[in-house]
Design a protein around this motif. Structure first.
Motif, short mmCIF file in Angstrom:
data_model
loop_
_atom_site.label_atom_id
_atom_site.label_comp_id
_atom_site.label_asym_id
_atom_site.label_seq_id
_atom_site.Cartn_x
_atom_site.Cartn_y
_atom_site.Cartn_z
N ALA A 176 0.60 -1.10 0.20
CA ALA A 176 -0.33 0.16 0.31
C ALA A 176 0.88 0.96 0.40
CB ALA A 176 -1.36 -0.02 1.78
N ARG A 177 2.38 1.13 1.13
CA ARG A 177 2.90 2.42 1.09
C ARG A 177 3.33 2.67 -0.56
NH1 ARG A 177 7.49 4.07 0.73
NH2 ARG A 177 8.88 2.32 -0.12
N ILE A 178 3.84 1.73 -1.52
CA ILE A 178 4.32 1.62 -2.37
C ILE A 178 3.36 1.98 -3.62
CG2 ILE A 178 5.48 0.68 -4.67
CD1 ILE A 178 6.55 -1.29 -2.79
N GLY A 179 1.67 1.89 -2.87
CA GLY A 179 0.79 2.70 -4.04
C GLY A 179 0.26 1.82 -4.78
N ALA A 180 0.08 0.46 -4.58
CA ALA A 180 -1.11 -0.66 -4.77
C ALA A 180 -2.09 -0.46 -3.82
CB ALA A 180 -0.27 -1.68 -5.15
N ASP A 181 -3.43 -0.87 -5.31
CA ASP A 181 -4.79 -1.33 -4.38
C ASP A 181 -4.23 -2.64 -3.36
OD1 ASP A 181 -6.02 1.01 -5.20
OD2 ASP A 181 -6.29 -0.30 -7.11
N VAL A 182 -4.94 -2.63 -1.94
CA VAL A 182 -4.42 -3.97 -1.39
C VAL A 182 -5.49 -4.29 -1.10
CG1 VAL A 182 -2.99 -4.53 -0.08
CG2 VAL A 182 -2.68 -3.12 -0.90
N LEU A 183 -6.02 -5.72 -1.04
CA LEU A 183 -7.35 -5.74 -0.26
C LEU A 183 -6.65 -7.10 0.87
CD1 LEU A 183 -10.23 -6.69 0.20
CD2 LEU A 183 -10.13 -8.73 -1.22
N ALA A 184 -6.92 -6.57 2.23
CA ALA A 184 -6.22 -7.45 3.19
C ALA A 184 -7.41 -8.44 3.83
CB ALA A 184 -5.77 -7.03 4.60
N VAL A 185 -7.02 -9.46 4.32
CA VAL A 185 -8.13 -10.30 4.39
C VAL A 185 -7.60 -11.05 5.70
CG1 VAL A 185 -9.97 -12.33 4.38
CG2 VAL A 185 -9.07 -10.08 2.32
N ASP A 186 -8.34 -10.99 6.81
CA ASP A 186 -7.62 -11.70 8.64
C ASP A 186 -9.32 -12.68 8.53
OD1 ASP A 186 -4.53 -12.55 9.52
OD2 ASP A 186 -6.72 -12.49 11.27
N LEU A 187 -8.79 -14.03 9.18
CA LEU A 187 -10.54 -13.94 10.27
C LEU A 187 -10.48 -13.00 11.62
CD1 LEU A 187 -12.70 -16.15 10.34
CD2 LEU A 187 -11.09 -17.50 11.64
N ASP A 188 -9.14 -13.15 12.31
CA ASP A 188 -9.68 -12.02 13.36
C ASP A 188 -10.09 -10.57 13.34
OD1 ASP A 188 -8.15 -10.51 15.46
OD2 ASP A 188 -7.03 -12.04 16.42
N GLU A 189 -10.84 -9.81 13.90
CA GLU A 189 -11.14 -8.45 13.93
C GLU A 189 -10.41 -7.72 14.23
OE1 GLU A 189 -14.69 -6.29 14.20
OE2 GLU A 189 -14.98 -8.69 14.90
N MET B 147 -6.71 -3.09 12.66
CA MET B 147 -5.62 -2.57 13.36
C MET B 147 -4.79 -2.00 11.51
SD MET B 147 -3.57 -5.02 15.86
CE MET B 147 -1.84 -3.49 15.88
N ILE B 148 -5.02 -2.47 10.73
CA ILE B 148 -4.79 -2.63 8.99
C ILE B 148 -5.53 -1.25 8.41
CG2 ILE B 148 -5.24 -4.27 8.21
CD1 ILE B 148 -2.31 -4.02 6.93
N ALA B 149 -6.91 -1.16 9.14
CA ALA B 149 -8.06 -0.60 7.95
C ALA B 149 -7.58 0.52 7.57
CB ALA B 149 -9.32 -0.90 8.21
N GLY B 150 -7.23 1.13 8.42
CA GLY B 150 -6.71 2.36 7.70
C GLY B 150 -5.61 3.18 6.80
N GLU B 151 -4.79 1.72 6.57
CA GLU B 151 -4.07 2.18 5.75
C GLU B 151 -3.57 1.18 4.00
OE1 GLU B 151 0.29 1.21 7.91
OE2 GLU B 151 -1.26 0.90 9.65
N VAL B 152 -4.86 0.25 4.20
CA VAL B 152 -4.51 -0.39 2.93
C VAL B 152 -6.40 0.23 2.33
CG1 VAL B 152 -3.93 -2.20 3.72
CG2 VAL B 152 -6.41 -2.67 3.65
N THR B 153 -6.53 -0.75 1.21
CA THR B 153 -7.78 -0.30 0.29
C THR B 153 -8.43 -0.83 0.73
OG1 THR B 153 -5.96 -0.19 -1.98
CG2 THR B 153 -8.57 -0.06 -1.99
N CYS B 154 -8.95 -2.15 1.35
CA CYS B 154 -9.95 -2.27 1.21
C CYS B 154 -9.28 -3.07 2.28
CB CYS B 154 -10.94 -3.00 0.93
SG CYS B 154 -12.21 -3.85 1.15
N ALA B 155 -10.20 -3.29 3.83
CA ALA B 155 -9.91 -4.65 4.48
C ALA B 155 -10.85 -5.02 5.30
CB ALA B 155 -8.75 -3.84 6.22
N MET B 156 -11.25 -6.43 5.65
CA MET B 156 -11.94 -7.58 5.47
C MET B 156 -12.27 -8.48 6.83
SD MET B 156 -13.54 -8.57 2.24
CE MET B 156 -14.85 -9.63 3.00
N LYS B 157 -12.81 -8.86 7.04
CA LYS B 157 -13.24 -10.05 7.98
C LYS B 157 -13.44 -10.95 7.48
CE LYS B 157 -14.47 -11.81 12.79
NZ LYS B 157 -15.23 -12.54 13.70
#
Length: 215
Positions: free
Chosen positions: A23-36, A41-51
């Protein structure tokens, strides 16, 4: 450079580090994890974060992985989950699937089910891998310090046929060419007037703030 899209499945220390660097370099990033909490913690730093539970086939189908330029499977807590996510990503047509492995045996299994590359975090930096994956033309990155890297980079198509004097890489991109690999031979005595070929690779020293100029 066209903006690239990546999904990172698993947001432990390794996965979150990869997602943040992409994300820092400039890519669109979807971040996924089962742990809410990891997602929050990462939601504000990537394009989309979801549980989401990547062990669920329907959930995987709804992530839209087929639209991604690459997927990083950063799950090691569950062997089944990492295998399933790797298989699904390749079946979805993702061009590059990189999977985190906890050991050599795990890595071999992931390669057998389709991973294009496996990473054992103790042996390779997640940040280094993220840069190589996003760039596409980075072959290797050596971190010399917090600010300076040595990068092996494939000669870009638009550079082919030109020489270093014409390209003026130091002036335009802030990089110093320290070696050239041509016809399988590595040399530090680079002739600035020699035309470059697309199959050549160059070793360059660069301030990390200028890395994006090499993409």
């Amino acid at each position: 450079m066209k903006k690239k899209s990546f999904a990172v499945l698993g947001l432990g220390k390794f996965g979150s580090g990869v997602a943040r660097e992409m994300a820092r370099i400039g890519a669109d990033v979807l971040a996924v994890d089962l742990d809410e909490e990891n997602v929050h913690m990462i939601a504000g730093e990537v394009t989309c974060a979801m549980k989401a539970d990547v062990c669920d086939n329907e959930t995987l189908q709804n992530l839209g992985l087929s639209n991604m330029d690459g997927v990083v499977v950063a799950i090691t807590g569950s062997l089944d989950a990492s295998i399933m996510a790797t298989i699904f990503a390749k079946e979805a047509g993702v061009p590059i699937v990189v999977a985190k492995a906890r050991d050599a045996v795990h890595a071999k299994i992931l390669e057998k089910v389709g991973a294009d590359r496996t990473i054992i975090p103790e042996k390779e930096s997640g940040i280094r891998m993220a840069r190589c994956l996003i760039s596409g033309n980075f072959i290797d990155v050596i971190e010399l310090s917090d600010h300076i890297s040595i990068v092996e980079i494939q000669v870009k198509p638009e550079w082919a046929g030109k020489n270093l004097s014409e390209l003026r890489l130091r002036e335009k991109a802030g990089v110093n060419v320290i070696a050239l690999r041509a016809e399988g031979e590595l040399t530090a005595a680079v002739d600035p007037g020699m035309p470059l070929k697309a199959e050549y690779t160059m070793w360059v020293m660069v301030d990390k703030k200028n890395l994006e100029k090499l993409f």
